[in-house]
Design a protein around this motif. Structure first.
Motif, mmCIF file in Angstrom:
data_model
loop_
_atom_site.group_PDB
_atom_site.id
_atom_site.type_symbol
_atom_site.label_atom_id
_atom_site.label_comp_id
_atom_site.label_asym_id
_atom_site.label_seq_id
_atom_site.Cartn_x
_atom_site.Cartn_y
_atom_site.Cartn_z
ATOM 1 N N GLU A 24 0.822 -1.218 0.000
ATOM 2 C CA GLU A 24 0.000 0.000 0.000
ATOM 3 C C GLU A 24 0.852 1.262 0.000
ATOM 4 O O GLU A 24 0.423 2.301 -0.518
ATOM 5 C CB GLU A 24 -0.935 -0.008 1.207
ATOM 6 C CG GLU A 24 -2.043 -1.036 1.098
ATOM 7 C CD GLU A 24 -2.859 -1.191 2.371
ATOM 8 O OE1 GLU A 24 -3.969 -1.749 2.288
ATOM 9 O OE2 GLU A 24 -2.395 -0.779 3.459
ATOM 10 N N ALA A 25 2.053 1.180 0.545
ATOM 11 C CA ALA A 25 2.957 2.333 0.587
ATOM 12 C C ALA A 25 3.723 2.520 -0.720
ATOM 13 O O ALA A 25 4.500 3.461 -0.853
ATOM 14 C CB ALA A 25 3.934 2.186 1.747
ATOM 15 N N GLY A 26 3.516 1.611 -1.692
ATOM 16 C CA GLY A 26 4.137 1.771 -2.995
ATOM 17 C C GLY A 26 5.312 0.860 -3.282
ATOM 18 O O GLY A 26 5.917 0.936 -4.350
ATOM 19 N N TRP A 27 5.665 -0.019 -2.346
ATOM 20 C CA TRP A 27 6.752 -0.976 -2.576
ATOM 21 C C TRP A 27 6.252 -2.105 -3.459
ATOM 22 O O TRP A 27 5.083 -2.479 -3.407
ATOM 23 C CB TRP A 27 7.223 -1.516 -1.221
ATOM 24 C CG TRP A 27 8.197 -2.658 -1.310
ATOM 25 C CD1 TRP A 27 9.534 -2.568 -1.554
ATOM 26 C CD2 TRP A 27 7.923 -4.050 -1.145
ATOM 27 N NE1 TRP A 27 10.105 -3.817 -1.552
ATOM 28 C CE2 TRP A 27 9.129 -4.745 -1.300
ATOM 29 C CE3 TRP A 27 6.764 -4.775 -0.885
ATOM 30 C CZ2 TRP A 27 9.220 -6.126 -1.207
ATOM 31 C CZ3 TRP A 27 6.839 -6.152 -0.785
ATOM 32 C CH2 TRP A 27 8.067 -6.809 -0.941
ATOM 33 N N VAL A 35 4.001 -4.764 -9.194
ATOM 34 C CA VAL A 35 2.953 -5.771 -9.017
ATOM 35 C C VAL A 35 2.070 -5.476 -7.810
ATOM 36 O O VAL A 35 1.168 -6.241 -7.493
ATOM 37 C CB VAL A 35 3.556 -7.193 -8.903
ATOM 38 C CG1 VAL A 35 4.281 -7.579 -10.183
ATOM 39 C CG2 VAL A 35 4.453 -7.322 -7.689
ATOM 40 N N ALA A 36 2.318 -4.349 -7.134
ATOM 41 C CA ALA A 36 1.562 -4.037 -5.919
ATOM 42 C C ALA A 36 0.047 -4.016 -6.150
ATOM 43 O O ALA A 36 -0.688 -4.651 -5.382
ATOM 44 C CB ALA A 36 2.042 -2.726 -5.299
ATOM 45 N N PRO A 37 -0.469 -3.316 -7.170
ATOM 46 C CA PRO A 37 -1.934 -3.288 -7.334
ATOM 47 C C PRO A 37 -2.554 -4.673 -7.528
ATOM 48 O O PRO A 37 -3.576 -4.988 -6.910
ATOM 49 C CB PRO A 37 -2.138 -2.410 -8.571
ATOM 50 C CG PRO A 37 -0.915 -1.547 -8.624
ATOM 51 C CD PRO A 37 0.199 -2.422 -8.125
ATOM 52 N N THR A 120 14.556 -7.432 -2.927
ATOM 53 C CA THR A 120 14.224 -6.019 -2.822
ATOM 54 C C THR A 120 13.906 -5.700 -1.359
ATOM 55 O O THR A 120 13.248 -6.472 -0.673
ATOM 56 C CB THR A 120 13.057 -5.633 -3.759
ATOM 57 O OG1 THR A 120 12.748 -4.256 -3.602
ATOM 58 C CG2 THR A 120 11.829 -6.460 -3.526
ATOM 59 N N ILE A 121 14.425 -4.583 -0.924
ATOM 60 C CA ILE A 121 14.259 -4.114 0.453
ATOM 61 C C ILE A 121 13.383 -2.867 0.435
ATOM 62 O O ILE A 121 13.510 -2.025 -0.462
ATOM 63 C CB ILE A 121 15.629 -3.792 1.095
ATOM 64 C CG1 ILE A 121 16.531 -5.028 1.108
ATOM 65 C CG2 ILE A 121 15.480 -3.208 2.492
ATOM 66 C CD1 ILE A 121 16.070 -6.158 2.001
ATOM 67 N N LEU A 122 12.516 -2.728 1.422
ATOM 68 C CA LEU A 122 11.714 -1.508 1.520
ATOM 69 C C LEU A 122 12.657 -0.306 1.636
ATOM 70 O O LEU A 122 13.655 -0.371 2.363
ATOM 71 C CB LEU A 122 10.802 -1.562 2.751
ATOM 72 C CG LEU A 122 9.493 -2.340 2.599
ATOM 73 C CD1 LEU A 122 9.715 -3.811 2.407
ATOM 74 C CD2 LEU A 122 8.605 -2.082 3.778
ATOM 75 N N PRO A 123 12.353 0.782 0.937
ATOM 76 C CA PRO A 123 13.261 1.934 0.933
ATOM 77 C C PRO A 123 13.654 2.433 2.323
ATOM 78 O O PRO A 123 14.810 2.811 2.538
ATOM 79 C CB PRO A 123 12.482 3.001 0.156
ATOM 80 C CG PRO A 123 11.551 2.220 -0.714
ATOM 81 C CD PRO A 123 11.190 0.988 0.068
#
Length: 195
Positions: A24-27, A35-37, A120-123
């Motif tokens: 939901e935060a865009g990651w 692929v988030a949506p 991939t790591i959350l920013p």
């Protein structure tokens, strides 16, 4: 499997709420396309089916150009930070391979797969050693599966990823362009897993 600062978990219900918040935060767990949506929609429709799809074998996956290909054997692990008073979801790592007719893992990969490992790591959690620790842990899983080495790639301008790979024993193999993924230069590394 765990490391001193992270533990790797098979995707499951316990961590799913944190995973949803990250989406939901865009990651996105996919570095080639967002692929988030579609993952959020799948989780809302049937969270158990979504988790089964992540953990299962077989089926198809959609590539960044919209085409579909057979899903390779592989594993997805959610990265949980073990620093501080609380554990928290900080990213995702996956390992993929092909198998011969007898089901034995082989190191060859199809052209649409750039390497055996992706992460991939959350920013907000980048630069804290989580990716390096997760890569070290997933290399242990690759050894257990029976892979003699893994190939891992990164964008040529991604100095952080190069350091992570090299810290885990990556030896530079070549620079290349993968036209299917765009004109950018990429770097190929090999990490030997034999003792």
């Amino acid at each position: 499997m765990s490391d001193s600062i992270v533990s790797l978990h098979e995707p499951g219900r316990a961590v799913l709420p944190a995973y949803v918040r990250a989406l939901e935060a865009g990651w996105s767990p996919n570095t080639m396309r967002d692929v988030a949506p579609e993952q959020l929609a799948a989780i809302a429709a049937d969270p158990d089916a979504f988790l089964f799809g992540l953990n299962g074998r077989g089926g198809k996956i959609r590539l960044h150009d919209g085409s579909e290909v057979d899903r390779l054997p592989g594993i997805i692990r959610w990265i949980i930070a073990a620093r501080g008073p609380e554990s928290q979801f900080v990213g995702s790592i996956n390992l993929r391979w092909q198998e011969d007719a007898s089901g034995k893992p082989i190191t060859e990969l199809p052209p649409h797969v750039l390497g055996h490992v992706g992460y991939t790591i959350l920013p907000d959690h980048a630069g804290r050693g989580y990716a390096s620790a997760a890569l070290a842990a997933v290399l242990g899983e690759a050894r257990t599966i029976g892979l003699p080495f893994v190939r891992i790639t990164c964008d040529a301008d991604n100095a952080a990823s190069r350091r992570i790979i090299e810290k885990n024993g990556g030896r530079f193999v070549e620079s290349f362009v993968a036209p299917f993924y765009g004109p950018g230069e990429r770097l190929m590394y090999r990490i030997d897993l034999q003792s």
